[in-house]
Design a protein around this motif. Structure first.
Motif, PDB file in Angstrom:
ATOM      1  N   LEU A 269      10.443   1.596   5.577  1.00  0.00           N
ATOM      2  CA  LEU A 269       9.883   2.739   4.851  1.00  0.00           C
ATOM      3  C   LEU A 269      10.571   4.035   5.293  1.00  0.00           C
ATOM      4  CD1 LEU A 269       6.078   3.460   4.456  1.00  0.00           C
ATOM      5  CD2 LEU A 269       7.607   5.211   5.343  1.00  0.00           C
ATOM      6  N   ASP A 270      10.944   4.876   4.315  1.00  0.00           N
ATOM      7  CA  ASP A 270      11.476   6.187   4.665  1.00  0.00           C
ATOM      8  C   ASP A 270      10.886   7.320   3.827  1.00  0.00           C
ATOM      9  OD1 ASP A 270      12.689   5.951   2.190  1.00  0.00           O
ATOM     10  OD2 ASP A 270      14.741   6.268   2.925  1.00  0.00           O
ATOM     11  N   ARG A 271       9.885   6.993   2.969  1.00  0.00           N
ATOM     12  CA  ARG A 271       9.267   8.027   2.133  1.00  0.00           C
ATOM     13  C   ARG A 271       7.867   7.631   1.673  1.00  0.00           C
ATOM     14  NH1 ARG A 271      13.546   9.227  -1.604  1.00  0.00           N
ATOM     15  NH2 ARG A 271      14.751   8.610   0.234  1.00  0.00           N
ATOM     16  N   ILE A 272       7.031   8.665   1.392  1.00  0.00           N
ATOM     17  CA  ILE A 272       5.653   8.489   0.905  1.00  0.00           C
ATOM     18  C   ILE A 272       5.414   9.489  -0.222  1.00  0.00           C
ATOM     19  CG2 ILE A 272       3.210   8.820   1.483  1.00  0.00           C
ATOM     20  CD1 ILE A 272       3.775   7.811   4.238  1.00  0.00           C
ATOM     21  N   ARG A 273       4.683   9.044  -1.245  1.00  0.00           N
ATOM     22  CA  ARG A 273       4.324   9.922  -2.368  1.00  0.00           C
ATOM     23  C   ARG A 273       2.834   9.839  -2.632  1.00  0.00           C
ATOM     24  NH1 ARG A 273       7.744   9.602  -7.799  1.00  0.00           N
ATOM     25  NH2 ARG A 273       8.909  11.217  -6.634  1.00  0.00           N
TER      26      ARG A 273
ATOM     27  N   LEU B 106      -3.498   7.786  -5.975  1.00  0.00           N
ATOM     28  CA  LEU B 106      -2.913   6.668  -5.245  1.00  0.00           C
ATOM     29  C   LEU B 106      -1.726   7.137  -4.399  1.00  0.00           C
ATOM     30  CD1 LEU B 106      -0.139   5.933  -6.924  1.00  0.00           C
ATOM     31  CD2 LEU B 106      -1.655   4.558  -8.320  1.00  0.00           C
ATOM     32  N   ILE B 107      -1.309   6.240  -3.446  1.00  0.00           N
ATOM     33  CA  ILE B 107      -0.161   6.500  -2.560  1.00  0.00           C
ATOM     34  C   ILE B 107       0.896   5.435  -2.817  1.00  0.00           C
ATOM     35  CG2 ILE B 107       0.647   6.483  -0.162  1.00  0.00           C
ATOM     36  CD1 ILE B 107      -2.007   7.680   0.657  1.00  0.00           C
ATOM     37  N   ARG B 108       2.144   5.864  -2.918  1.00  0.00           N
ATOM     38  CA  ARG B 108       3.263   4.931  -3.048  1.00  0.00           C
ATOM     39  C   ARG B 108       4.227   5.142  -1.882  1.00  0.00           C
ATOM     40  NH1 ARG B 108       3.631   6.023  -9.402  1.00  0.00           N
ATOM     41  NH2 ARG B 108       2.364   4.259 -10.145  1.00  0.00           N
ATOM     42  N   ILE B 109       4.876   4.052  -1.467  1.00  0.00           N
ATOM     43  CA  ILE B 109       5.870   4.127  -0.395  1.00  0.00           C
ATOM     44  C   ILE B 109       7.185   3.553  -0.904  1.00  0.00           C
ATOM     45  CG2 ILE B 109       4.100   3.952   1.398  1.00  0.00           C
ATOM     46  CD1 ILE B 109       4.906   1.043   1.816  1.00  0.00           C
ATOM     47  N   GLY B 110       8.236   3.731  -0.129  1.00  0.00           N
ATOM     48  CA  GLY B 110       9.516   3.189  -0.576  1.00  0.00           C
ATOM     49  C   GLY B 110      10.631   3.424   0.415  1.00  0.00           C
TER      50      GLY B 110
ATOM     51  N   ILE C 264       6.960   0.769  -7.203  1.00  0.00           N
ATOM     52  CA  ILE C 264       5.818   0.930  -8.114  1.00  0.00           C
ATOM     53  C   ILE C 264       5.206  -0.411  -8.515  1.00  0.00           C
ATOM     54  CG2 ILE C 264       6.675   3.119  -9.013  1.00  0.00           C
ATOM     55  CD1 ILE C 264       7.723   1.593 -11.462  1.00  0.00           C
ATOM     56  N   THR C 265       5.620  -1.490  -7.863  1.00  0.00           N
ATOM     57  CA  THR C 265       5.041  -2.812  -8.147  1.00  0.00           C
ATOM     58  C   THR C 265       4.816  -3.556  -6.835  1.00  0.00           C
ATOM     59  OG1 THR C 265       7.227  -3.852  -8.365  1.00  0.00           O
ATOM     60  CG2 THR C 265       6.219  -2.983 -10.382  1.00  0.00           C
ATOM     61  N   GLY C 266       3.979  -4.608  -6.880  1.00  0.00           N
ATOM     62  CA  GLY C 266       3.812  -5.508  -5.742  1.00  0.00           C
ATOM     63  C   GLY C 266       2.730  -5.140  -4.765  1.00  0.00           C
ATOM     64  N   TYR C 267       1.958  -4.093  -5.019  1.00  0.00           N
ATOM     65  CA  TYR C 267       0.892  -3.698  -4.095  1.00  0.00           C
ATOM     66  C   TYR C 267      -0.324  -4.601  -4.282  1.00  0.00           C
ATOM     67  CZ  TYR C 267       3.470   0.731  -3.531  1.00  0.00           C
ATOM     68  OH  TYR C 267       4.418   1.686  -3.275  1.00  0.00           O
ATOM     69  N   ALA C 268      -0.940  -5.004  -3.173  1.00  0.00           N
ATOM     70  CA  ALA C 268      -2.243  -5.677  -3.207  1.00  0.00           C
ATOM     71  C   ALA C 268      -3.252  -4.671  -2.650  1.00  0.00           C
ATOM     72  CB  ALA C 268      -2.222  -6.943  -2.377  1.00  0.00           C
ATOM     73  N   SER C 269      -3.864  -3.878  -3.527  1.00  0.00           N
ATOM     74  CA  SER C 269      -4.662  -2.733  -3.098  1.00  0.00           C
ATOM     75  C   SER C 269      -6.024  -2.727  -3.778  1.00  0.00           C
ATOM     76  CB  SER C 269      -3.912  -1.436  -3.439  1.00  0.00           C
ATOM     77  OG  SER C 269      -4.707  -0.304  -3.184  1.00  0.00           O
ATOM     78  N   VAL C 270      -7.060  -2.524  -2.968  1.00  0.00           N
ATOM     79  CA  VAL C 270      -8.424  -2.406  -3.497  1.00  0.00           C
ATOM     80  C   VAL C 270      -9.118  -1.227  -2.829  1.00  0.00           C
ATOM     81  CG1 VAL C 270      -8.652  -4.866  -3.991  1.00  0.00           C
ATOM     82  CG2 VAL C 270      -9.379  -3.969  -1.763  1.00  0.00           C
ATOM     83  N   MET C 271     -10.128  -0.659  -3.527  1.00  0.00           N
ATOM     84  CA  MET C 271     -10.961   0.387  -2.947  1.00  0.00           C
ATOM     85  C   MET C 271     -12.383   0.261  -3.488  1.00  0.00           C
ATOM     86  SD  MET C 271     -11.975   2.859  -5.324  1.00  0.00           S
ATOM     87  CE  MET C 271     -12.376   4.108  -4.114  1.00  0.00           C
TER      88      MET C 271
END
Length: 335
Positions: free
Chosen positions: A310-314, A221-225, A231-238
């Motif tokens: 946004l200033d970072r991606i993991r 998975l990918i997280r932003i911040g 690490i919470t609040g994503y509405a993500s499906v695949m």
């Protein structure tokens, strides 16, 4: 001091009271050939005039004057503080209002040199050679002299319009409209791969993974911040399609943008994902990828209200403990 004594032509045996004979050292005004005067209003005919404080000396061949209002015809004018020296062959002037026709003008502080052949045009004209500016150049347009229109337009809001951009390389991370590449990172160790310090103007980020794998079975998975990772609040499906099993299935996640399902150790993932700023603080994500030749195909999307820029991606896994062991990852961003 000159004492004026009446002179009378008299013949007789004696002189009237108050009168005497003219002696050889008496002075007659107007006939001196050498005038050494101080404080006189004018000495106009003296051949050698050493004058200080006089209002004007107009015809002296050699004028050594200080404080005079003007010296106009002296062959050699050594003047300091005079209002103007206009026709001196050599003008060594400091502080004069203007020197217009001097053959050699060494002037400091003058209002203008109007007939100098080497000067910068104030309005119109052409200047050749290099121009060095110490302070800010204030202008709205920059153009080539042969161009029919402005090549660069500088707007009041700080934006710049370039008519035609030729070339493939743009240097600088603050250039808007171009795509800036990050540095490729080998995903061969660690539990996460981070990219940080994105400029605040960024509107789109592309994430690219090439045959990335881990030593475990947790899904990618990918997280932003901003400052920290959310690490919470994503509405993500695949979803993924398995051509070998002739099946399609999917999953969802709220801790990040989910990228895979049913991952096993050594399963590689190659994908392209895009994160776009929809509106203030809202980021939309979509991606497409595969699990290698003959493997499953992956696709999905997601949304997160980050509430800030946004200033970072993991890139990591759901459990956060599986270790990367193969592949490489990079990002690209644009304003």
């Amino acid at each position: 001091m000159v004492v004026q004594i009446p002179v009378v032509l008299y013949s007789g045996g004696y002189y009237p009271r108050g009168f005497r004979t003219l002696e050889s050292n008496d002075t007659v005004p107007g006939t001196d050939t050498t005038a050494q005067a101080s404080g006189n209003a004018a000495l106009v005919l003296a051949g050698n005039a050493l004058a200080s404080g006089n209002a004007g000396i107009s015809t002296g061949l050699i004028a050594l004057a200080s404080g005079n209002a003007g010296i106009s015809t002296g062959l050699t004018a050594l003047a300091s503080g005079n209002v103007g020296i206009s026709i001196g062959l050599t003008a060594l002037a400091s502080g004069n209002a203007g020197i217009s026709t001097g053959l050699t003008a060494l002037a400091s502080g003058n209002a203008g040199l109007v007939s100098a052949s080497n000067k910068v045009p104030i309005s119109g004209g052409t200047m050749t050679g290099d121009l060095t500016l110490i302070n800010t150049l204030s202008t709205t347009n920059v153009k080539n002299a042969s161009s029919g229109s402005n090549n660069i337009v500088l707007a009041a809001d700080g934006s710049t319009t370039i008519t035609t951009l030729t070339g493939t390389t743009i240097t600088g991370t603050s250039v808007r409209g171009g795509v800036t590449s990050g540095t490729v990172v080998a995903s061969t160790s660690g539990t996460s791969i981070d990219f940080t310090s994105f400029p605040s103007y960024v509107k789109r980020i592309t994430v690219a993974l090439q045959t990335v794998s881990t030593n475990g079975s947790s899904n990618y998975l990918i997280r932003i911040g901003n400052t920290t990772f959310t690490i919470t609040g994503y509405a993500s499906v695949m979803n993924y399609v398995n051509p070998g099993a002739n099946s399609c299935t999917g999953t969802s996640d709220a801790t990040g943008f989910i990228l895979s399902k049913d991952t096993s150790a050594g399963t590689s993932l190659t994908m392209i994902g895009t994160i776009v700023l929809l509106s203030s603080g809202f980021y939309v994500f979509n991606f497409v990828g595969n699990g290698g030749v003959g493997g499953a195909g992956f696709f999905g999307s997601g949304l997160l209200n980050l509430g800030s820029t946004l200033d970072r991606i993991r890139i990591t896994t759901i459990n956060g403990t599986d270790t990367f062991d193969a592949g490489s990852i990079n990002i690209f961003y644009e304003g």
